[in-house]
Design a protein around this motif. Structure first.
Motif, PDB file in Angstrom:
ATOM      1  N   PRO A 189       0.789  -1.239   0.000  1.00  0.00           N
ATOM      2  CA  PRO A 189       0.000   0.000   0.000  1.00  0.00           C
ATOM      3  C   PRO A 189       0.822   1.291   0.000  1.00  0.00           C
ATOM      4  CG  PRO A 189      -0.391  -1.277   2.016  1.00  0.00           C
ATOM      5  CD  PRO A 189       0.503  -2.082   1.136  1.00  0.00           C
ATOM      6  N   ASP A 190       2.078   1.223   0.409  1.00  0.00           N
ATOM      7  CA  ASP A 190       2.915   2.427   0.391  1.00  0.00           C
ATOM      8  C   ASP A 190       3.670   2.578  -0.924  1.00  0.00           C
ATOM      9  OD1 ASP A 190       4.581   0.229   0.814  1.00  0.00           O
ATOM     10  OD2 ASP A 190       6.000   1.375   2.025  1.00  0.00           O
ATOM     11  N   ASP A 191       3.466   1.637  -1.864  1.00  0.00           N
ATOM     12  CA  ASP A 191       4.211   1.679  -3.119  1.00  0.00           C
ATOM     13  C   ASP A 191       3.306   1.330  -4.292  1.00  0.00           C
ATOM     14  OD1 ASP A 191       6.247   1.801  -4.985  1.00  0.00           O
ATOM     15  OD2 ASP A 191       7.518   0.306  -4.035  1.00  0.00           O
ATOM     16  N   ARG A 192       3.275   0.036  -4.682  1.00  0.00           N
ATOM     17  CA  ARG A 192       2.486  -0.406  -5.829  1.00  0.00           C
ATOM     18  C   ARG A 192       2.357  -1.919  -5.797  1.00  0.00           C
ATOM     19  NH1 ARG A 192       5.907  -2.469  -9.840  1.00  0.00           N
ATOM     20  NH2 ARG A 192       8.100  -1.998  -9.527  1.00  0.00           N
ATOM     21  N   THR A 193       1.743  -2.478  -6.827  1.00  0.00           N
ATOM     22  CA  THR A 193       1.623  -3.920  -6.960  1.00  0.00           C
ATOM     23  C   THR A 193       2.834  -4.454  -7.726  1.00  0.00           C
ATOM     24  OG1 THR A 193      -0.787  -3.835  -6.914  1.00  0.00           O
ATOM     25  CG2 THR A 193       0.214  -5.807  -7.876  1.00  0.00           C
ATOM     26  N   PHE A 194       3.480  -5.448  -7.144  1.00  0.00           N
ATOM     27  CA  PHE A 194       4.634  -6.095  -7.759  1.00  0.00           C
ATOM     28  C   PHE A 194       4.248  -7.506  -8.173  1.00  0.00           C
ATOM     29  CE2 PHE A 194       6.504  -2.851  -5.160  1.00  0.00           C
ATOM     30  CZ  PHE A 194       7.683  -2.483  -5.788  1.00  0.00           C
ATOM     31  N   SER A 195       4.520  -7.863  -9.419  1.00  0.00           N
ATOM     32  CA  SER A 195       4.350  -9.251  -9.844  1.00  0.00           C
ATOM     33  C   SER A 195       5.596 -10.023  -9.417  1.00  0.00           C
ATOM     34  CB  SER A 195       4.162  -9.333 -11.361  1.00  0.00           C
ATOM     35  OG  SER A 195       5.307  -8.836 -12.022  1.00  0.00           O
ATOM     36  N   PHE A 196       5.460 -11.342  -9.306  1.00  0.00           N
ATOM     37  CA  PHE A 196       6.640 -12.139  -8.949  1.00  0.00           C
ATOM     38  C   PHE A 196       6.586 -13.527  -9.566  1.00  0.00           C
ATOM     39  CE2 PHE A 196       3.689 -13.176  -5.465  1.00  0.00           C
ATOM     40  CZ  PHE A 196       3.801 -14.549  -5.381  1.00  0.00           C
ATOM     41  N   PHE A 197       7.756 -14.128  -9.632  1.00  0.00           N
ATOM     42  CA  PHE A 197       7.951 -15.514 -10.011  1.00  0.00           C
ATOM     43  C   PHE A 197       8.674 -16.168  -8.834  1.00  0.00           C
ATOM     44  CE2 PHE A 197       7.631 -13.218 -13.911  1.00  0.00           C
ATOM     45  CZ  PHE A 197       6.992 -14.066 -14.794  1.00  0.00           C
ATOM     46  N   TYR A 198       8.132 -17.279  -8.337  1.00  0.00           N
ATOM     47  CA  TYR A 198       8.764 -17.991  -7.227  1.00  0.00           C
ATOM     48  C   TYR A 198       9.198 -19.368  -7.699  1.00  0.00           C
ATOM     49  CZ  TYR A 198       9.604 -20.490  -2.922  1.00  0.00           C
ATOM     50  OH  TYR A 198      10.199 -21.249  -1.943  1.00  0.00           O
ATOM     51  N   TYR A 199      10.481 -19.675  -7.484  1.00  0.00           N
ATOM     52  CA  TYR A 199      11.050 -20.971  -7.825  1.00  0.00           C
ATOM     53  C   TYR A 199      11.235 -21.773  -6.532  1.00  0.00           C
ATOM     54  CZ  TYR A 199      11.975 -19.453 -12.588  1.00  0.00           C
ATOM     55  OH  TYR A 199      11.828 -19.017 -13.887  1.00  0.00           O
ATOM     56  N   PRO A 200      10.338 -22.740  -6.251  1.00  0.00           N
ATOM     57  CA  PRO A 200      10.417 -23.483  -4.993  1.00  0.00           C
ATOM     58  C   PRO A 200      11.678 -24.330  -4.850  1.00  0.00           C
ATOM     59  CG  PRO A 200       8.562 -24.238  -6.322  1.00  0.00           C
ATOM     60  CD  PRO A 200       9.187 -23.108  -7.052  1.00  0.00           C
ATOM     61  N   ASP A 201      12.295 -24.726  -5.958  1.00  0.00           N
ATOM     62  CA  ASP A 201      13.526 -25.508  -5.865  1.00  0.00           C
ATOM     63  C   ASP A 201      14.735 -24.631  -5.566  1.00  0.00           C
ATOM     64  OD1 ASP A 201      12.993 -24.475  -8.437  1.00  0.00           O
ATOM     65  OD2 ASP A 201      14.375 -25.877  -9.379  1.00  0.00           O
ATOM     66  N   GLU A 202      14.598 -23.323  -5.735  1.00  0.00           N
ATOM     67  CA  GLU A 202      15.664 -22.375  -5.411  1.00  0.00           C
ATOM     68  C   GLU A 202      15.359 -21.601  -4.131  1.00  0.00           C
ATOM     69  OE1 GLU A 202      16.080 -19.618  -8.621  1.00  0.00           O
ATOM     70  OE2 GLU A 202      16.624 -21.154 -10.067  1.00  0.00           O
ATOM     71  N   ALA A 203      14.099 -21.594  -3.717  1.00  0.00           N
ATOM     72  CA  ALA A 203      13.618 -20.775  -2.594  1.00  0.00           C
ATOM     73  C   ALA A 203      13.893 -19.301  -2.867  1.00  0.00           C
ATOM     74  CB  ALA A 203      14.221 -21.226  -1.264  1.00  0.00           C
ATOM     75  N   LYS A 204      13.621 -18.857  -4.111  1.00  0.00           N
ATOM     76  CA  LYS A 204      13.862 -17.461  -4.496  1.00  0.00           C
ATOM     77  C   LYS A 204      12.619 -16.843  -5.132  1.00  0.00           C
ATOM     78  CE  LYS A 204      18.815 -17.712  -5.330  1.00  0.00           C
ATOM     79  NZ  LYS A 204      19.893 -17.517  -6.308  1.00  0.00           N
ATOM     80  N   ILE A 205      12.362 -15.592  -4.739  1.00  0.00           N
ATOM     81  CA  ILE A 205      11.298 -14.798  -5.372  1.00  0.00           C
ATOM     82  C   ILE A 205      11.970 -13.784  -6.290  1.00  0.00           C
ATOM     83  CG2 ILE A 205       9.423 -13.143  -5.037  1.00  0.00           C
ATOM     84  CD1 ILE A 205       9.029 -14.279  -2.226  1.00  0.00           C
ATOM     85  N   TYR A 206      11.552 -13.769  -7.542  1.00  0.00           N
ATOM     86  CA  TYR A 206      12.022 -12.794  -8.528  1.00  0.00           C
ATOM     87  C   TYR A 206      10.897 -11.785  -8.717  1.00  0.00           C
ATOM     88  CZ  TYR A 206      15.695 -16.184  -9.488  1.00  0.00           C
ATOM     89  OH  TYR A 206      16.755 -17.049  -9.370  1.00  0.00           O
ATOM     90  N   TRP A 207      11.123 -10.539  -8.296  1.00  0.00           N
ATOM     91  CA  TRP A 207      10.106  -9.499  -8.350  1.00  0.00           C
ATOM     92  C   TRP A 207      10.184  -8.729  -9.658  1.00  0.00           C
ATOM     93  CZ3 TRP A 207       6.464  -9.471  -4.747  1.00  0.00           C
ATOM     94  CH2 TRP A 207       6.735 -10.036  -3.504  1.00  0.00           C
ATOM     95  N   ASP A 208       9.016  -8.418 -10.224  1.00  0.00           N
ATOM     96  CA  ASP A 208       8.901  -7.588 -11.438  1.00  0.00           C
ATOM     97  C   ASP A 208       9.642  -8.146 -12.638  1.00  0.00           C
ATOM     98  OD1 ASP A 208       7.063  -5.738 -10.684  1.00  0.00           O
ATOM     99  OD2 ASP A 208       8.502  -4.180 -10.186  1.00  0.00           O
ATOM    100  N   GLY A 209       9.763  -9.438 -12.716  1.00  0.00           N
ATOM    101  CA  GLY A 209      10.392 -10.072 -13.868  1.00  0.00           C
ATOM    102  C   GLY A 209      10.833 -11.472 -13.507  1.00  0.00           C
ATOM    103  N   ASP A 210      10.978 -12.291 -14.519  1.00  0.00           N
ATOM    104  CA  ASP A 210      11.401 -13.669 -14.301  1.00  0.00           C
ATOM    105  C   ASP A 210      12.912 -13.728 -14.131  1.00  0.00           C
ATOM    106  OD1 ASP A 210      11.322 -16.418 -14.063  1.00  0.00           O
ATOM    107  OD2 ASP A 210      10.393 -16.783 -16.007  1.00  0.00           O
ATOM    108  N   LYS A 211      13.384 -14.901 -13.756  1.00  0.00           N
ATOM    109  CA  LYS A 211      14.812 -15.140 -13.583  1.00  0.00           C
ATOM    110  C   LYS A 211      15.571 -14.672 -14.817  1.00  0.00           C
ATOM    111  CE  LYS A 211      15.691 -19.454 -12.782  1.00  0.00           C
ATOM    112  NZ  LYS A 211      16.167 -20.822 -12.551  1.00  0.00           N
ATOM    113  N   GLY A 212      16.634 -13.939 -14.606  1.00  0.00           N
ATOM    114  CA  GLY A 212      17.441 -13.438 -15.715  1.00  0.00           C
ATOM    115  C   GLY A 212      17.023 -12.080 -16.222  1.00  0.00           C
ATOM    116  N   SER A 213      15.863 -11.592 -15.768  1.00  0.00           N
ATOM    117  CA  SER A 213      15.392 -10.295 -16.270  1.00  0.00           C
ATOM    118  C   SER A 213      15.136  -9.280 -15.162  1.00  0.00           C
ATOM    119  CB  SER A 213      14.127 -10.479 -17.115  1.00  0.00           C
ATOM    120  OG  SER A 213      13.057 -10.913 -16.295  1.00  0.00           O
ATOM    121  N   THR A 214      15.530  -9.610 -13.920  1.00  0.00           N
ATOM    122  CA  THR A 214      15.334  -8.686 -12.809  1.00  0.00           C
ATOM    123  C   THR A 214      16.502  -8.787 -11.833  1.00  0.00           C
ATOM    124  OG1 THR A 214      13.865  -7.998 -11.006  1.00  0.00           O
ATOM    125  CG2 THR A 214      13.970 -10.355 -11.453  1.00  0.00           C
TER     126      THR A 214
END
Length: 137
Positions: A103-128
């Protein structure tokens, strides 16, 4: 400490009869006929490195991530300097996808890779460059 062990169990097949085994899930190993150290008959499996998004950040001192079976997700900042975010996650695809509104910023899309335990915000792996790294539970 001691590794987790499933107590002695028995499996029976139609053609060969019952077999006693001991299973150590932390090691992904089944010991056949006798417990660990007492038999040379064992099967080595693969450890599960697929970590749910909320479990990946459970040891974080920065954020608390909660996700339920309906796909609702919440992110709370431990320092209290930002308001909590809320959104959704689709656990049915790989990578898992979703979006969180802060609410203090904006809506962020994400991609989550459960085998890496990583969240990639505002783009997929390799693009953010905006990546949160969790840990395997």
């Amino acid at each position: 400490g001691e590794p987790t062990r499933v107590p002695q169990a028995v499996v029976s097949t139609q053609s060969t009869g019952p077999f006693t085994f001991f299973y150590y899930p932390d090691e992904a190993v089944i010991y056949w006929g006798a417990d660990k150290g007492s038999t040379e008959k064992f099967w080595e499996g693969v450890k599960n490195l697929w970590t749910d998004i909320d479990d990946a950040f459970e040891e974080s001192d920065k954020v608390e991530v909660s996700a339920d079976c309906n796909g609702d997700i919440g992110i709370k900042f431990q320092d209290g300097l930002r308001p909590a975010g809320a959104g959704w996650v689709n656990r049915g695809n790989y990578p898992q996808t979703g979006a969180v509104n802060f609410p203090d910023d904006r809506t962020f899309s994400f991609f989550y890779y459960p085998d890496e335990a990583k969240i990639y915000w505002d783009g997929d792996k390799g693009s953010t460059q905006n990546i949160w790294t969790g840990s395997h539970a």
